[in-house]
Design a protein around this motif. Sequence first.
Motif, PDB file in Angstrom:
ATOM      1  N   HIS A  34      -1.318  -2.673   1.032  1.00 53.56           N
ATOM      2  CA  HIS A  34      -1.188  -1.240   1.248  1.00 53.56           C
ATOM      3  C   HIS A  34      -2.550  -0.596   1.036  1.00 53.56           C
ATOM      4  O   HIS A  34      -3.358  -1.082   0.241  1.00 53.56           O
ATOM      5  CB  HIS A  34      -0.152  -0.659   0.275  1.00 53.56           C
ATOM      6  N   TYR A  36      -4.857   2.982   0.282  1.00 57.97           N
ATOM      7  CA  TYR A  36      -4.848   4.301  -0.323  1.00 57.97           C
ATOM      8  C   TYR A  36      -6.210   4.969  -0.105  1.00 57.97           C
ATOM      9  O   TYR A  36      -7.246   4.300  -0.063  1.00 57.97           O
ATOM     10  CB  TYR A  36      -4.595   4.216  -1.840  1.00 57.97           C
ATOM     11  N   GLN A  38      -8.640   7.922  -1.889  1.00 59.20           N
ATOM     12  CA  GLN A  38      -8.819   8.753  -3.077  1.00 59.20           C
ATOM     13  C   GLN A  38     -10.047   9.632  -2.885  1.00 59.20           C
ATOM     14  O   GLN A  38     -11.176   9.155  -2.889  1.00 59.20           O
ATOM     15  CB  GLN A  38      -8.971   7.912  -4.349  1.00 59.20           C
ATOM     16  N   GLU A  42      -9.273  13.581  -7.169  1.00 54.70           N
ATOM     17  CA  GLU A  42      -7.878  13.671  -6.751  1.00 54.70           C
ATOM     18  C   GLU A  42      -7.166  12.354  -7.025  1.00 54.70           C
ATOM     19  O   GLU A  42      -7.785  11.321  -7.245  1.00 54.70           O
ATOM     20  CB  GLU A  42      -7.770  14.022  -5.276  1.00 54.70           C
ATOM     21  N   SER A  43      -5.842  12.400  -6.973  1.00 54.19           N
ATOM     22  CA  SER A  43      -5.037  11.187  -7.112  1.00 54.19           C
ATOM     23  C   SER A  43      -5.070  10.408  -5.806  1.00 54.19           C
ATOM     24  O   SER A  43      -5.282  10.986  -4.729  1.00 54.19           O
ATOM     25  CB  SER A  43      -3.592  11.559  -7.444  1.00 54.19           C
ATOM     26  N   PRO A  44      -4.867   9.109  -5.872  1.00 55.66           N
ATOM     27  CA  PRO A  44      -4.786   8.321  -4.633  1.00 55.66           C
ATOM     28  C   PRO A  44      -3.624   8.771  -3.759  1.00 55.66           C
ATOM     29  O   PRO A  44      -2.602   9.249  -4.261  1.00 55.66           O
ATOM     30  CB  PRO A  44      -4.560   6.897  -5.149  1.00 55.66           C
ATOM     31  N   LEU A  46      -1.241   7.387  -0.416  1.00 54.97           N
ATOM     32  CA  LEU A  46      -0.868   6.235   0.402  1.00 54.97           C
ATOM     33  C   LEU A  46      -1.131   6.526   1.871  1.00 54.97           C
ATOM     34  O   LEU A  46      -0.665   7.538   2.398  1.00 54.97           O
ATOM     35  CB  LEU A  46       0.606   5.905   0.176  1.00 54.97           C
ATOM     36  N   TYR A  87      -8.883   2.165  -1.163  1.00 53.50           N
ATOM     37  CA  TYR A  87      -8.459   0.989  -1.921  1.00 53.50           C
ATOM     38  C   TYR A  87      -7.342   0.260  -1.190  1.00 53.50           C
ATOM     39  O   TYR A  87      -6.453   0.892  -0.619  1.00 53.50           O
ATOM     40  CB  TYR A  87      -7.920   1.389  -3.304  1.00 53.50           C
ATOM     41  N   GLN A  89      -4.230  -2.627  -1.973  1.00 55.92           N
ATOM     42  CA  GLN A  89      -3.396  -3.048  -3.105  1.00 55.92           C
ATOM     43  C   GLN A  89      -2.352  -4.023  -2.592  1.00 55.92           C
ATOM     44  O   GLN A  89      -1.800  -3.831  -1.501  1.00 55.92           O
ATOM     45  CB  GLN A  89      -2.716  -1.834  -3.730  1.00 55.92           C
ATOM     46  N   PHE A  98      -5.489  -4.211  -7.229  1.00 53.23           N
ATOM     47  CA  PHE A  98      -6.191  -3.371  -6.272  1.00 53.23           C
ATOM     48  C   PHE A  98      -7.549  -4.000  -5.964  1.00 53.23           C
ATOM     49  O   PHE A  98      -8.143  -4.687  -6.798  1.00 53.23           O
ATOM     50  CB  PHE A  98      -6.451  -1.982  -6.857  1.00 53.23           C
ATOM     51  N   GLY A 100     -11.636  -3.448  -5.165  1.00 59.64           N
ATOM     52  CA  GLY A 100     -12.625  -2.653  -5.871  1.00 59.64           C
ATOM     53  C   GLY A 100     -12.977  -1.348  -5.189  1.00 59.64           C
ATOM     54  O   GLY A 100     -13.663  -0.502  -5.779  1.00 59.64           O
TER      55      GLY A 100
END
Lengths: 107, 120
Positions: A34, A36, A38, A42-44, A46, A87, A89, A98, A100
């Motif tokens: 998956h 993401y 970021q 802020e928050s990641p 999807l 990222y 995951q 995850f 790097g």
Amino acid sequence: DIVLTQSPATLSVTPGESVSLSCRASQGIRTSIHWYQQKSNESPRLLIKFASQSISGIPSRFSGSGSGTDFTLTINRVESEDFSVYYCQQSSSLPRTFGGGTKLELK
Amino acid sequence: EVQLVESGGGLVQPGRSLKLSCLASGFTFNNYGMNWIRQAPGKGLEWVASISSSGSHIYFADTVKGRFTISRDNVRNTLYLQMTSLRSEDTALYYCARLMYTTDTPFDYWGQGVMVTVSS
């Protein structure tokens, strides 16, 4: 543990370019990857699930591909709002891991 | 609208304890597995712990196993992370995140995060 290696670490592009970000798994994980995004402070969020499945509300310029150990996130014609860290995951096995991250920056 | 709001962070000395909370709203909390994921300053994402919708299945990263406990209250729609024997390397922004469907699915909603700083 499954190690996810993302490359490159940093990608410098100009708006309008199309880019591909890589994620390589240390063992085969079918399509259990998956992606993401970021943005700074802020928050990641999807973007793509199960390697290539789209997410509601995510612009169509984001797409994913791959299976087994090699996966790619493609951004078709990068826009200014896309400059952030990406990222991958895996959900194939525990512990969830995850990559790097790849930082997409303005050239 | 799905919302996850973390609280309980702060500055704590090494070896001490801290309990984080995550209040969920906008969805049927007891239908979803929940997770804690952390991000050290300037670093990437690290999965910390997971709990199933009923609380019957719990998993931890090796880095926190034996020191952290995850739990949930499905009446109060709240997820918890009890952290003990804290170390400087536990300093991070802690996110709670919802599993999209089953255990092997992605994290589809994330909170804004709560900062934990472990320092003397």
